[in-house]
Design a protein around this motif. Structure first.
Motif, PDB file in Angstrom:
ATOM      1  N   ARG B 131      -4.006  20.962  33.514  1.00 38.94           N
ATOM      2  CA  ARG B 131      -4.159  21.356  32.150  1.00 38.94           C
ATOM      3  C   ARG B 131      -5.566  21.973  31.899  1.00 38.94           C
ATOM      4  O   ARG B 131      -5.838  23.225  31.704  1.00 38.94           O
ATOM      5  CB  ARG B 131      -3.613  20.805  31.036  1.00 38.94           C
ATOM      6  N   LEU B 132      -6.474  21.329  32.233  1.00 35.70           N
ATOM      7  CA  LEU B 132      -7.998  21.580  32.586  1.00 35.70           C
ATOM      8  C   LEU B 132      -8.388  22.788  33.135  1.00 35.70           C
ATOM      9  O   LEU B 132      -9.059  23.802  32.668  1.00 35.70           O
ATOM     10  CB  LEU B 132      -8.981  20.320  32.609  1.00 35.70           C
ATOM     11  N   ALA B 133      -7.508  22.961  34.069  1.00 28.64           N
ATOM     12  CA  ALA B 133      -7.924  24.349  35.056  1.00 28.64           C
ATOM     13  C   ALA B 133      -7.169  25.350  34.635  1.00 28.64           C
ATOM     14  O   ALA B 133      -7.842  26.466  34.661  1.00 28.64           O
ATOM     15  CB  ALA B 133      -7.273  23.784  36.515  1.00 28.64           C
ATOM     16  N   LYS B 134      -6.029  25.120  33.826  1.00 30.53           N
ATOM     17  CA  LYS B 134      -5.493  26.506  33.266  1.00 30.53           C
ATOM     18  C   LYS B 134      -6.172  27.114  32.113  1.00 30.53           C
ATOM     19  O   LYS B 134      -6.129  28.300  31.854  1.00 30.53           O
ATOM     20  CB  LYS B 134      -4.106  25.958  32.968  1.00 30.53           C
ATOM     21  N   ASN B 142      -8.056  21.485  41.927  1.00 30.69           N
ATOM     22  CA  ASN B 142      -8.768  20.660  42.970  1.00 30.69           C
ATOM     23  C   ASN B 142     -10.267  20.944  42.698  1.00 30.69           C
ATOM     24  O   ASN B 142     -11.045  19.707  42.761  1.00 30.69           O
ATOM     25  CB  ASN B 142      -8.560  21.181  44.425  1.00 30.69           C
ATOM     26  N   MET B 143     -10.729  21.849  42.143  1.00 33.10           N
ATOM     27  CA  MET B 143     -12.113  21.867  41.622  1.00 33.10           C
ATOM     28  C   MET B 143     -12.640  21.032  40.436  1.00 33.10           C
ATOM     29  O   MET B 143     -13.580  20.471  40.450  1.00 33.10           O
ATOM     30  CB  MET B 143     -12.347  23.383  41.315  1.00 33.10           C
ATOM     31  N   ALA B 145     -11.125  18.067  40.104  1.00 34.17           N
ATOM     32  CA  ALA B 145     -11.235  16.979  40.828  1.00 34.17           C
ATOM     33  C   ALA B 145     -12.733  16.793  41.379  1.00 34.17           C
ATOM     34  O   ALA B 145     -13.238  15.774  41.419  1.00 34.17           O
ATOM     35  CB  ALA B 145     -10.031  16.973  42.158  1.00 34.17           C
ATOM     36  N   LEU B 146     -13.079  17.920  42.015  1.00 35.96           N
ATOM     37  CA  LEU B 146     -14.404  17.821  42.813  1.00 35.96           C
ATOM     38  C   LEU B 146     -15.387  17.506  41.744  1.00 35.96           C
ATOM     39  O   LEU B 146     -16.523  16.771  41.823  1.00 35.96           O
ATOM     40  CB  LEU B 146     -14.615  19.140  43.465  1.00 35.96           C
ATOM     41  N   GLY B 147     -15.568  18.231  40.446  1.00 36.91           N
ATOM     42  CA  GLY B 147     -16.359  18.126  39.353  1.00 36.91           C
ATOM     43  C   GLY B 147     -16.489  16.474  38.922  1.00 36.91           C
ATOM     44  O   GLY B 147     -17.513  15.918  38.785  1.00 36.91           O
ATOM     45  N   LEU B 148     -14.863  15.729  39.070  1.00 34.72           N
ATOM     46  CA  LEU B 148     -14.978  14.412  38.539  1.00 34.72           C
ATOM     47  C   LEU B 148     -15.662  13.631  39.311  1.00 34.72           C
ATOM     48  O   LEU B 148     -16.615  12.763  38.976  1.00 34.72           O
ATOM     49  CB  LEU B 148     -13.523  14.069  38.637  1.00 34.72           C
ATOM     50  N   VAL B 149     -15.506  13.571  40.762  1.00 39.91           N
ATOM     51  CA  VAL B 149     -15.985  12.940  41.653  1.00 39.91           C
ATOM     52  C   VAL B 149     -17.407  13.129  41.763  1.00 39.91           C
ATOM     53  O   VAL B 149     -18.229  12.188  41.659  1.00 39.91           O
ATOM     54  CB  VAL B 149     -15.740  13.395  43.113  1.00 39.91           C
ATOM     55  N   SER B 150     -18.087  14.526  41.353  1.00 40.13           N
ATOM     56  CA  SER B 150     -19.563  14.563  41.373  1.00 40.13           C
ATOM     57  C   SER B 150     -20.259  13.728  40.313  1.00 40.13           C
ATOM     58  O   SER B 150     -21.284  13.112  40.627  1.00 40.13           O
ATOM     59  CB  SER B 150     -19.773  16.120  41.263  1.00 40.13           C
ATOM     60  N   SER B 151     -19.727  13.754  39.196  1.00 39.34           N
ATOM     61  CA  SER B 151     -20.279  13.030  38.080  1.00 39.34           C
ATOM     62  C   SER B 151     -20.036  11.488  38.449  1.00 39.34           C
ATOM     63  O   SER B 151     -20.758  10.758  37.851  1.00 39.34           O
ATOM     64  CB  SER B 151     -19.652  13.371  36.561  1.00 39.34           C
ATOM     65  N   ILE B 152     -18.907  11.123  38.706  1.00 32.80           N
ATOM     66  CA  ILE B 152     -18.558   9.536  38.964  1.00 32.80           C
ATOM     67  C   ILE B 152     -19.608   9.089  40.053  1.00 32.80           C
ATOM     68  O   ILE B 152     -19.997   7.736  39.878  1.00 32.80           O
ATOM     69  CB  ILE B 152     -17.249   9.461  39.500  1.00 32.80           C
ATOM     70  N   THR B 153     -19.773   9.837  40.892  1.00 32.64           N
ATOM     71  CA  THR B 153     -20.661   9.407  42.194  1.00 32.64           C
ATOM     72  C   THR B 153     -21.924   9.764  42.222  1.00 32.64           C
ATOM     73  O   THR B 153     -22.992   9.445  43.011  1.00 32.64           O
ATOM     74  CB  THR B 153     -20.039   9.969  43.588  1.00 32.64           C
ATOM     75  N   GLY B 154     -22.534  10.632  41.079  1.00 32.31           N
ATOM     76  CA  GLY B 154     -24.004  10.772  41.121  1.00 32.31           C
ATOM     77  C   GLY B 154     -24.295  12.022  41.982  1.00 32.31           C
ATOM     78  O   GLY B 154     -25.422  11.982  42.249  1.00 32.31           O
ATOM     79  N   LEU B 155     -23.386  12.793  42.353  1.00 35.76           N
ATOM     80  CA  LEU B 155     -23.721  13.941  43.198  1.00 35.76           C
ATOM     81  C   LEU B 155     -24.307  15.125  42.387  1.00 35.76           C
ATOM     82  O   LEU B 155     -24.059  15.292  41.350  1.00 35.76           O
ATOM     83  CB  LEU B 155     -22.490  14.503  43.621  1.00 35.76           C
ATOM     84  N   LYS B 156     -25.396  15.660  43.193  1.00 38.18           N
ATOM     85  CA  LYS B 156     -25.992  16.747  42.512  1.00 38.18           C
ATOM     86  C   LYS B 156     -25.291  17.985  42.179  1.00 38.18           C
ATOM     87  O   LYS B 156     -24.744  18.471  43.014  1.00 38.18           O
ATOM     88  CB  LYS B 156     -27.542  16.928  43.022  1.00 38.18           C
ATOM     89  N   LEU B 157     -25.170  18.309  40.689  1.00 39.68           N
ATOM     90  CA  LEU B 157     -24.381  19.518  40.335  1.00 39.68           C
ATOM     91  C   LEU B 157     -24.885  20.703  41.189  1.00 39.68           C
ATOM     92  O   LEU B 157     -24.151  21.474  41.555  1.00 39.68           O
ATOM     93  CB  LEU B 157     -24.401  19.741  39.072  1.00 39.68           C
ATOM     94  N   ASP B 158     -26.107  20.921  41.147  1.00 38.64           N
ATOM     95  CA  ASP B 158     -26.851  22.123  41.709  1.00 38.64           C
ATOM     96  C   ASP B 158     -26.320  22.207  43.205  1.00 38.64           C
ATOM     97  O   ASP B 158     -25.981  23.345  43.578  1.00 38.64           O
ATOM     98  CB  ASP B 158     -28.398  21.966  41.784  1.00 38.64           C
ATOM     99  N   ALA B 179     -14.487  28.360  40.102  1.00 33.66           N
ATOM    100  CA  ALA B 179     -14.524  26.970  40.804  1.00 33.66           C
ATOM    101  C   ALA B 179     -15.807  26.393  40.278  1.00 33.66           C
ATOM    102  O   ALA B 179     -15.713  25.038  39.743  1.00 33.66           O
ATOM    103  CB  ALA B 179     -14.893  27.297  42.445  1.00 33.66           C
ATOM    104  N   CYS B 180     -17.058  26.846  39.836  1.00 35.10           N
ATOM    105  CA  CYS B 180     -18.069  26.259  39.310  1.00 35.10           C
ATOM    106  C   CYS B 180     -17.733  26.034  37.834  1.00 35.10           C
ATOM    107  O   CYS B 180     -18.286  24.824  37.578  1.00 35.10           O
ATOM    108  CB  CYS B 180     -19.420  27.114  39.457  1.00 35.10           C
ATOM    109  N   ALA B 181     -17.137  26.589  37.107  1.00 36.24           N
ATOM    110  CA  ALA B 181     -16.729  26.217  35.940  1.00 36.24           C
ATOM    111  C   ALA B 181     -15.841  25.289  35.842  1.00 36.24           C
ATOM    112  O   ALA B 181     -16.222  24.306  35.009  1.00 36.24           O
ATOM    113  CB  ALA B 181     -16.215  27.546  35.069  1.00 36.24           C
ATOM    114  N   CYS B 182     -15.023  24.942  36.615  1.00 36.24           N
ATOM    115  CA  CYS B 182     -14.120  23.704  36.725  1.00 36.24           C
ATOM    116  C   CYS B 182     -14.824  22.563  37.208  1.00 36.24           C
ATOM    117  O   CYS B 182     -14.728  21.332  36.795  1.00 36.24           O
ATOM    118  CB  CYS B 182     -12.978  24.035  37.848  1.00 36.24           C
TER     119      CYS B 182
END
Lengths: 278, 581
Positions: B131-134, B142-143, B145-158, B179-182
């Motif tokens: 729904r969020l992707a739409k 899938n993007m 999901a990638l954003g979720l993982v990045s904040s959960i694991t502390g991956l740098k967004l840049d 993709a970047c917006a997602c």
């Protein structure tokens, strides 16, 4: 001291190994024709490689003085293709029989035709497996009952080498008779000079298991048409289909781009491995 | 009962993440991006792919493991599972073990949770990824999901956005922007979820690091070893190596042919090698079966070739997309007649570079066939690794020089290796033969010629000095493990854990399987009272092979399991810590 290539005689292209062939075997004629052709082409023997599989006629390489590779049943064209691709400077001639080339090696035959590598393929066709003592081959007539293996015949239509080579994309197709080594030698010269995959079906009698083939010398004749060789596949197909398989001559010659290795900008392996660098 | 909290102290600093979704959902893309972005941030990682047999639309999973040291095996359990959907989940959920400490993010719009997931007591968090992707132009779940993982694991967004931009640039600006917006939307949502996991990072400034798959590493090893002709036929899971090589061989002056079948492949490389060009083919089990007659020809005619078999589940078509080590027997014994040859296997993804390079050198030096046994787990996994050391070999095919009087291709020499003239060399013309032959190459059925040539072909392999490369031997103690191939990673981690329990264990990871270096192996086993043979087979092929070659300690046990599940380090540790054989 070896004589200069230009002065080589056909006998210089023969080795001292005595053939295993039966007296009267058609393959002797092919050996003579091949060595004549090589001498007349004035090729240095070390620039020629003769590749074969398994069967009576596949024994050919050991009887010549050029480089040879006597491989396994049915795979000679693949060995030849690998050699030609890796060493485009070597003249590759592949020899073998009807069983080796059209049955166990049938798939390689189709793909060698369509790949159109610059090589020559000479098949000695005697419509029988001689080395294994007289079984039906793909070119044997369906009603041939002289083999214990197929006592009531093969019930399978005989393979049509020239027509199939044409359909598969060979760019030089000829049929010859081993009893006419001079004509065959000229044909081998043309085949080796043809840029692309050149296929010669040589009717080569087996006096041991197909004694009736001794009569082939009375039956074979040149194609009785005046438009061969042709570069029109439809015309070539027509003549192949109308023929009883005993007419000789160069049937089809086509100028089609020869298989070439793909070219790319040169890089060192060290340059290539940069792609893995994080 | 396993307690995930209690066990944390025994686990190294690591994190395992599984991404699942039907084929086309883009979980492998996300996995690759995640692996690369984490690597740029300083992490080491390993990504395994698990795919079904479908061409499109089947299940697929990206299974990632991160640590502050190079990761060579899967973890025992997954910390985080993100499911874009549950299609065919029953087919692969046993590859993704979860615990009560695991966290599962799933899209409630994608159907009911599968029972095995519910039964794990893992924390279940619904997130409406689709729904969020739409809501975002060119958005894809899938993007998110990638954003979720990045904040959960502390991956740098840049870092992540930079990686994504690079990877997706060919798809156009709109796709990258979407993709970047997602990713940003997913990251924002992730912050509100109260899940804290971190991707471990290594100290910066360490060695140069690569991201590479096993298939690529084998291909690179071939190029480094001097292979300049390859023929192959498409087959899972080996095609990617052929595709990688196809784009690169011509750049090194080489040539690759897609052959009509495996019979043609092996015979084409025989022709090329006969012509003096180091040659290789690449296949998997069914192809190896077809090639065995040709390999026998290489051995009889003494024509150097390298055959890489990327093993998959067998027999017959078996399980094409999943790993197994069950081609050991055919690689050792597949040829008819007595056909001495060499069998080697890489012990890790980066080691594939060395092992294949070595294989080329062995084939060229010994003028025989060398079979390299890789496997799907090594081949299709992507690893962040330290740049593999460059171990070079001097090219060593003994060729004949022009003008030798009375040249005998198969001359009986001291070490069994005789000069191999290359077409084009004047006065050395000979016929290579798969028929038994005399020293000159002339076909012979004589008993003396047969015996002499059998001895020649055997002696050149047994008398050769394979040096230290026969195995990776590490550690000491009275317990030892003999293993090979992709099992080595799990065994190494198990040995590390056993060490933390105060139980030292020796590792012997065989790289040279045939001829087996029995003398070195006996030395490596000196003082060992308990031996465990670890392999991914059903019938214990390695164990039986070892027993046929040397006396093993009385207390020798096996940990043998067929594919497709990879060996987990935990089950190996358990066996090492148990008192029994």
């Amino acid at each position: 001291m070896n004589p200069l290539p230009g002065n080589l005689q056909p006998k210089d292209f023969k080795s001292d190994v005595k053939p295993v062939w039966c007296p009267g075997c058609g393959d002797f004629g092919v050996l003579n024709a091949l060595t004549k052709a090589l001498a007349s082409l004035k090729l240095p023997p070390e620039q020629v490689a003769l590749i074969s599989g398994i069967g009576c006629s596949s024994r050919m390489p050991a009887y010549t003085s050029v480089y040879g590779f006597h491989g396994i049943h049915g795979r000679a064209l693949a060995v030849g293709a690998g050699l030609k691709a890796a060493r485009p400077d070597i003249h590759v001639v592949v020899t073998g029989g009807d069983g080796d080339g059209f049955s166990i090696g049938g798939n390689h035959f189709l793909h060698a035709c369509r790949r159109n590598m610059d090589m020559t393929y000479i098949v000695m066709d005697n419509e029988v497996y001689g080395m294994t003592k007289g079984q039906a081959s793909p070119t044997t007539a369906p009603d041939w009952t002289a083999s214990e293996f197929t006592p009531s015949g093969t019930h399978a239509r005989a393979f049509q080498p020239a027509a199939i080579a044409l359909a598969a994309g060979a760019t030089f197709i000829a049929r010859a008779f081993s009893g006419q080594p001079n004509t065959l030698a000229q044909m081998i010269v043309m085949a080796m000079q043809h840029p692309g995959f050149a296929f010669i079906q040589v009717l080569s009698p087996c006096p041991t298991f197909r004694p009736e083939q001794k009569d082939w010398k009375k039956i074979v004749r040149p194609f009785a048409v005046d438009d061969l060789p042709t570069s029109d596949p439809a015309q070539a197909a027509l003549h192949c289909q109308r023929d009883d398989g005993m007419s000789t001559g160069v049937i089809y010659v086509e100028a089609r781009p020869v298989w070439r290795r793909s070219k790319a900008q040169e890089m060192t392996v060290e340059d290539i491995e940069q792609e893995f660098q994080l | 009962m396993y307690d995930c909290r209690m066990n944390d102290t025994k686990r190294r600093n690591s994190l395992s993440i599984a991404l699942v979704g039907s084929g086309g959902a883009g979980v492998v893309t996300v996995g690759n991006l995640l692996l690369e972005a984490a690597a740029v941030d300083g992490s080491y990682g390993l990504m395994r792919r698990s795919a079904g047999p479908q061409i499109r639309g089947g299940e697929s999973a990206a299974l990632l493991h991160f640590a502050d040291v190079p990761v060579e095996c899967a973890g025992d359990y997954y910390d985080l599972l993100i499911a874009l959907d549950w299609r065919h989940a029953e087919r692969f959920l046993d590859e993704i073990p979860l615990t009560a400490c695991s966290c599962v993010l799933y899209d409630p719009a994608a159907g009911d949770l599968p029972a095995p997931v519910v039964h794990t007591d893992a924390r279940l968090v619904p997130v409406a990824m689709q729904r969020l992707a739409k809501e975002i132009k060119f958005g894809r779940a899938n993007m998110i999901a990638l954003g979720l993982v990045s904040s959960i694991t502390g991956l740098k967004l840049d870092t992540l956005c930079e990686t994504v931009s690079g990877a997706l640039s060919a798809k156009g600006e709109d796709v990258v922007t979407g993709a970047c917006a997602c990713i940003a939307r997913g990251a924002k949502l992730g912050q509100s979820l109260d899940i804290e996991l971190s991707i471990p990072t290594a100290q910066p400034g360490a060695e140069a690091r690569w991201t590479i798959t096993g298939n690529q590493a084998c291909g690179l090893g071939a190029l480094k070893g001097g292979v300049r002709f390859v023929a192959g036929y498409p087959i899972t899971p080996a095609s990617e190596m052929l595709e990688w090589l196809a784009g690169r061989l011509p750049r090194t002056g080489g040539c690759l042919i897609q052959a009509e079948d495996e019979l043609a492949s092996v015979n084409m490389i025989l022709g090329a090698s006969y012509g003096g060009v180091p040659a290789m083919t690449v296949t998997s089990g069914p192809g190896l079966a077809l090639m065995t007659e040709g390999i026998g020809l290489a051995i009889a005619s003494e024509t150097p070739i390298v055959v890489i078999d990327v093993m998959r589940g067998g027999p017959s078509t078996g399980i094409p997309t999943k790993s197994e080590q069950t081609d050991l027997n055919i690689a050792l014994y597949g040829m008819h007649g007595e056909a001495p040859h060499v069998v080697v296997a890489p012990v890790s993804i980066p080691d594939s570079v060395f092992t294949v390079r070595w294989a080329v050198n062995l084939a060229e030096s010994l003028q025989t066939a060398v079979i390299v046994l890789s496997d799907q787990l090594l081949a299709q996994s992507r690893m962040v690794a330290n740049r593999p050391p460059d171990v070079g070999f001097v090219p060593r095919r003994v060729t004949g020089q022009a003008g030798v009087e009375n040249y005998r291709r198969y001359a009986l020499s001291g070490d069994g290796v005789s000069a191999m003239a290359i077409p084009g060399t004047t006065g050395m013309n000979y016929t290579a033969d798969g028929l038994e032959h005399d020293e000159r190459g002339t076909p012979s059925t004589g008993s003396q010629d047969h015996l002499q040539q059998l001895e020649k072909r055997a002696a050149k392999l047994t008398g050769f000095d394979y040096g230290d490369h026969w195995a990776d031997v590490e550690g000491d103690g009275t317990i030892a493990v003999v293993t090979w191939g992709s099992c080595t990673g799990a065994v190494k981690e198990a040995i590390r854990r056993a060490g933390e329990h105060g139980v030292p264990v020796r590792l012997i990871a065989l790289r040279l399987l045939a001829p087996l270096s029995t003398r070195y192996l006996e030395q490596a086993l000196e003082g060992v009272t308990r031996l465990l043979v670890v392999e991914q087979t059903f019938s214990r092929q390695l164990y039986h092979y070892l027993r046929s070659q040397l006396d093993l300690p009385q207390c020798t046990g096996t940990l043998a399991r067929p594919g497709p599940l990879p060996l987990a380090p935990g089950e190996v540790t358990e066996r090492l810590l148990a008192e029994a054989c």
